[in-house]
Scaffold this motif. Structure first.
Motif, short mmCIF file in Angstrom:
data_model
loop_
_atom_site.label_atom_id
_atom_site.label_comp_id
_atom_site.label_asym_id
_atom_site.label_seq_id
_atom_site.Cartn_x
_atom_site.Cartn_y
_atom_site.Cartn_z
N THR A 183 0.80 -1.23 0.00
CA THR A 183 0.00 0.00 0.00
C THR A 183 0.83 1.27 0.00
O THR A 183 0.32 2.34 -0.31
N SER A 218 -5.75 3.72 6.97
CA SER A 218 -5.39 3.72 5.55
C SER A 218 -6.33 4.56 4.69
O SER A 218 -5.98 4.95 3.58
N ALA A 219 -7.53 4.87 5.20
CA ALA A 219 -8.47 5.68 4.43
C ALA A 219 -8.21 7.18 4.57
O ALA A 219 -8.76 7.99 3.83
N ASN A 220 -7.35 7.57 5.50
CA ASN A 220 -7.08 8.98 5.76
C ASN A 220 -6.18 9.55 4.66
O ASN A 220 -5.08 9.05 4.42
#
Length: 204
Positions: free
Chosen positions: A100, A122-124
């Protein structure tokens, strides 16, 4: 196989086999509102010998801030051989998720304490990460606040992968490819040193 006389000529030409920073000479700064510019490349003597390295699963080396002093991203030798555990001061550093690009873990400054790279999900969109050859997002220090790892103009990015000596043949880091880089590679390849592993086990 390369001949010993050829290698002797290469070495005599000033080709050094140091495993130093792989950060671009042109894109080496990140920014803290409270601490100013942080140079992630030029630590060590010669410049870059101990600077930041971005490898397949970890970061290592040092950055320098006039206001903070040295920032240690890790020693490059995690106990398990893959990533830093970050459970004590003996095995700390910044990890990189090769799939990622997300960064996690801790860097250390004697003058300001721990700098957290694993504060975000991880969505930030502001999470610290390595993406498209450069760092993005923010790291957090309790004593200094946010560190901006890069915007469109100023960011920390990898140097030219083929610029193996990073200009050391002339003493001028320039992110340019010259005959010295070929000589550097041939010597490193013959000796089986990590500098000849250009894909670094994939990921870069």
């Amino acid at each position: 196989s390369l001949s010993l006389p050829f290698l002797a000529v290469c070495l005599a030409s000033g080709v050094a086999l140091a495993q130093g920073s792989n950060i671009s000479a042109s894109h080496k700064f990140c920014w803290s509102e409270n601490a100013g510019w942080i140079n992630t490349r030029d630590a060590g003597n010669p410049a870059g010998a101990d600077g930041l390295r971005i490898d397949a699963s970890i970061l290592s080396g040092f950055g320098w801030s006039e206001n903070l002093g040295w920032i240690n991203f890790g020693d490059g030798s995690p106990t398990n051989g893959v990533s830093y555990a970050n459970v004590n001061g003996a095995d700390f550093g910044v990890n990189r998720n090769a799939a990622t690009g997300d960064l996690s873990g801790l860097a250390w400054s004697e003058n300001t304490g721990w700098i957290n790279f694993g504060w975000a999900l991880s969505a930030n969109v502001n999470r610290p990460r390595f993406e498209s050859g450069r760092l993005h997002g923010y790291a957090w220090g309790e004593n200094i606040g946010w560190i901006n790892l890069g915007n469109e103009e100023h960011y920390v990015g990898l140097g030219c992968p083929a610029d193996l000596d990073d200009g050391s043949g002339t003493g001028t880091p320039d992110d340019a490819v010259t005959i010295d880089d070929l000589l550097y590679f041939l010597v490193a390849f013959e000796e089986g040193t990590p500098a000849a592993d250009l894909d670094n086990g994939s990921g870069l």
